[in-house]
Design a protein around this motif. Structure first.
Motif, PDB file in Angstrom:
ATOM      1  N   ASN A 263      10.856  25.188  51.594  1.00  0.00           N
ATOM      2  CA  ASN A 263      11.175  24.718  50.254  1.00  0.00           C
ATOM      3  C   ASN A 263      10.525  23.376  49.949  1.00  0.00           C
ATOM      4  N   LYS A 264      10.218  22.589  50.939  1.00  0.00           N
ATOM      5  CA  LYS A 264       9.590  21.288  50.727  1.00  0.00           C
ATOM      6  C   LYS A 264       8.072  21.356  50.841  1.00  0.00           C
ATOM      7  N   SER A 265       7.544  22.527  51.121  1.00  0.00           N
ATOM      8  CA  SER A 265       6.101  22.710  51.254  1.00  0.00           C
ATOM      9  C   SER A 265       5.472  22.957  49.886  1.00  0.00           C
ATOM     10  N   LEU A 266       4.282  22.427  49.693  1.00  0.00           N
ATOM     11  CA  LEU A 266       3.531  22.690  48.460  1.00  0.00           C
ATOM     12  C   LEU A 266       2.932  24.091  48.461  1.00  0.00           C
ATOM     13  N   ASP A 267       2.732  24.670  49.636  1.00  0.00           N
ATOM     14  CA  ASP A 267       2.058  25.966  49.729  1.00  0.00           C
ATOM     15  C   ASP A 267       2.727  27.024  48.863  1.00  0.00           C
ATOM     16  N   GLY A 268       1.887  27.788  48.184  1.00  0.00           N
ATOM     17  CA  GLY A 268       2.374  28.878  47.351  1.00  0.00           C
ATOM     18  C   GLY A 268       1.965  28.706  45.905  1.00  0.00           C
ATOM     19  N   LYS A 269       2.543  29.570  45.079  1.00  0.00           N
ATOM     20  CA  LYS A 269       2.228  29.604  43.651  1.00  0.00           C
ATOM     21  C   LYS A 269       3.337  28.912  42.866  1.00  0.00           C
TER      22      LYS A 269
ATOM     23  N   GLU B 284       6.888  15.306  43.831  1.00  0.00           N
ATOM     24  CA  GLU B 284       8.212  15.405  44.410  1.00  0.00           C
ATOM     25  C   GLU B 284       8.695  16.833  44.198  1.00  0.00           C
ATOM     26  N   ILE B 285       9.276  17.410  45.232  1.00  0.00           N
ATOM     27  CA  ILE B 285       9.846  18.747  45.141  1.00  0.00           C
ATOM     28  C   ILE B 285      11.360  18.594  45.123  1.00  0.00           C
ATOM     29  N   ILE B 286      11.974  19.080  44.042  1.00  0.00           N
ATOM     30  CA  ILE B 286      13.431  19.039  43.907  1.00  0.00           C
ATOM     31  C   ILE B 286      13.890  20.468  43.675  1.00  0.00           C
ATOM     32  N   GLY B 287      14.571  21.019  44.656  1.00  0.00           N
ATOM     33  CA  GLY B 287      14.980  22.425  44.566  1.00  0.00           C
ATOM     34  C   GLY B 287      13.746  23.307  44.522  1.00  0.00           C
ATOM     35  N   ASP B 288      13.631  24.121  43.479  1.00  0.00           N
ATOM     36  CA  ASP B 288      12.461  24.983  43.336  1.00  0.00           C
ATOM     37  C   ASP B 288      11.478  24.438  42.304  1.00  0.00           C
ATOM     38  N   LYS B 289      11.613  23.147  41.958  1.00  0.00           N
ATOM     39  CA  LYS B 289      10.720  22.526  40.971  1.00  0.00           C
ATOM     40  C   LYS B 289       9.807  21.495  41.618  1.00  0.00           C
ATOM     41  N   LEU B 290       8.560  21.519  41.185  1.00  0.00           N
ATOM     42  CA  LEU B 290       7.544  20.569  41.629  1.00  0.00           C
ATOM     43  C   LEU B 290       7.244  19.632  40.469  1.00  0.00           C
ATOM     44  N   HIS B 291       7.404  18.339  40.692  1.00  0.00           N
ATOM     45  CA  HIS B 291       7.114  17.322  39.678  1.00  0.00           C
ATOM     46  C   HIS B 291       5.817  16.620  40.078  1.00  0.00           C
ATOM     47  N   LEU B 292       4.807  16.730  39.219  1.00  0.00           N
ATOM     48  CA  LEU B 292       3.522  16.070  39.438  1.00  0.00           C
ATOM     49  C   LEU B 292       3.356  14.975  38.394  1.00  0.00           C
ATOM     50  N   ASN B 293       3.024  13.763  38.830  1.00  0.00           N
ATOM     51  CA  ASN B 293       2.836  12.643  37.915  1.00  0.00           C
ATOM     52  C   ASN B 293       1.490  11.977  38.160  1.00  0.00           C
ATOM     53  N   GLU B 294       0.648  11.988  37.128  1.00  0.00           N
ATOM     54  CA  GLU B 294      -0.627  11.287  37.229  1.00  0.00           C
ATOM     55  C   GLU B 294      -0.330   9.795  37.353  1.00  0.00           C
ATOM     56  N   GLU B 295      -0.983   9.143  38.276  1.00  0.00           N
ATOM     57  CA  GLU B 295      -0.721   7.738  38.556  1.00  0.00           C
ATOM     58  C   GLU B 295      -1.586   6.828  37.678  1.00  0.00           C
ATOM     59  N   CYS B 296      -1.295   6.815  36.402  1.00  0.00           N
ATOM     60  CA  CYS B 296      -1.964   5.908  35.470  1.00  0.00           C
ATOM     61  C   CYS B 296      -1.089   5.747  34.235  1.00  0.00           C
TER      62      CYS B 296
ATOM     63  N   ASP C 188      -0.001   5.904  30.447  1.00  0.00           N
ATOM     64  CA  ASP C 188      -0.229   6.873  29.366  1.00  0.00           C
ATOM     65  C   ASP C 188      -0.781   8.211  29.861  1.00  0.00           C
ATOM     66  N   CYS C 189      -0.517   8.543  31.099  1.00  0.00           N
ATOM     67  CA  CYS C 189      -0.940   9.838  31.631  1.00  0.00           C
ATOM     68  C   CYS C 189       0.229  10.808  31.557  1.00  0.00           C
ATOM     69  N   PHE C 190       0.037  11.977  32.097  1.00  0.00           N
ATOM     70  CA  PHE C 190       1.031  13.046  31.974  1.00  0.00           C
ATOM     71  C   PHE C 190       1.767  13.303  33.272  1.00  0.00           C
ATOM     72  N   GLY C 191       2.991  13.746  33.105  1.00  0.00           N
ATOM     73  CA  GLY C 191       3.795  14.276  34.183  1.00  0.00           C
ATOM     74  C   GLY C 191       4.045  15.736  33.875  1.00  0.00           C
ATOM     75  N   SER C 192       3.993  16.572  34.886  1.00  0.00           N
ATOM     76  CA  SER C 192       4.173  18.009  34.681  1.00  0.00           C
ATOM     77  C   SER C 192       5.231  18.544  35.635  1.00  0.00           C
ATOM     78  N   VAL C 193       5.890  19.593  35.176  1.00  0.00           N
ATOM     79  CA  VAL C 193       6.908  20.261  35.985  1.00  0.00           C
ATOM     80  C   VAL C 193       6.474  21.707  36.173  1.00  0.00           C
ATOM     81  N   TYR C 194       6.564  22.172  37.414  1.00  0.00           N
ATOM     82  CA  TYR C 194       6.247  23.552  37.769  1.00  0.00           C
ATOM     83  C   TYR C 194       7.443  24.113  38.517  1.00  0.00           C
ATOM     84  N   VAL C 195       7.626  25.415  38.439  1.00  0.00           N
ATOM     85  CA  VAL C 195       8.688  26.092  39.186  1.00  0.00           C
ATOM     86  C   VAL C 195       8.035  27.038  40.178  1.00  0.00           C
ATOM     87  N   ARG C 196       8.597  27.070  41.389  1.00  0.00           N
ATOM     88  CA  ARG C 196       8.043  27.919  42.437  1.00  0.00           C
ATOM     89  C   ARG C 196       8.145  29.380  42.026  1.00  0.00           C
TER      90      ARG C 196
END
Length: 134
Positions: free
Chosen positions: A26-32, A110-122, A124-132
């Protein structure tokens, strides 16, 4: 008495193992991962698959990252994970491109439960949420 104490210490040490396969999976990035939303930019806009009319998913396999938009491969990169100082405060794990030609900058995750939170480090950039994907 000495044997009982050694046995007790052995039991404590072996029961403290962090090798729980369901936790590590569950804490691994691997997968879709299917895209849920992205928020940010100067105007603070939010985009979703419905509002943008796009189906986006990403796949991680080892140090490989692929992004698909409406079924078409739109990014195929390799990366490394580094813990670095974040503009959002503290130290965070980051995806860092290991190909300077296709550099996407640092992206904290950061992986929280089945959600992946990606934040561009700049700023005025974007943060995105993905679900496993299941």
């Amino acid at each position: 008495m000495k044997n009982a104490l050694l046995f007790f210490v052995f039991i404590i040490l072996t029961s403290c193992s962090s090798k729980n396969s369901s936790v590590s999976k569950n804490k691994s990035l691997d997968g879709k991962w299917n895209w849920v939303q992205s928020t940010g930019g100067f105007a603070g806009t939010t985009s979703t698959p419905e509002s943008s009319n796009q189906v986006v998913y990403i796949e991680f396999s080892g140090n490989s990252f692929k992004k698909y938009s409406n079924g078409t491969l739109s990014a195929d990169l390799t990366f490394i994970i580094k813990t670095q100082k974040s503009i959002f405060g503290g130290e965070k794990p980051m995806l860092v491109s290991d190909n300077p030609i296709k550099d996407f900058g640092a992206i904290s995750f950061e992986i929280i439960g089945d959600k992946l939170h990606l934040n561009e480090e700049c700023n005025d950039c974007f943060g995105s949420v993905y679900v496993r994907a299941k």
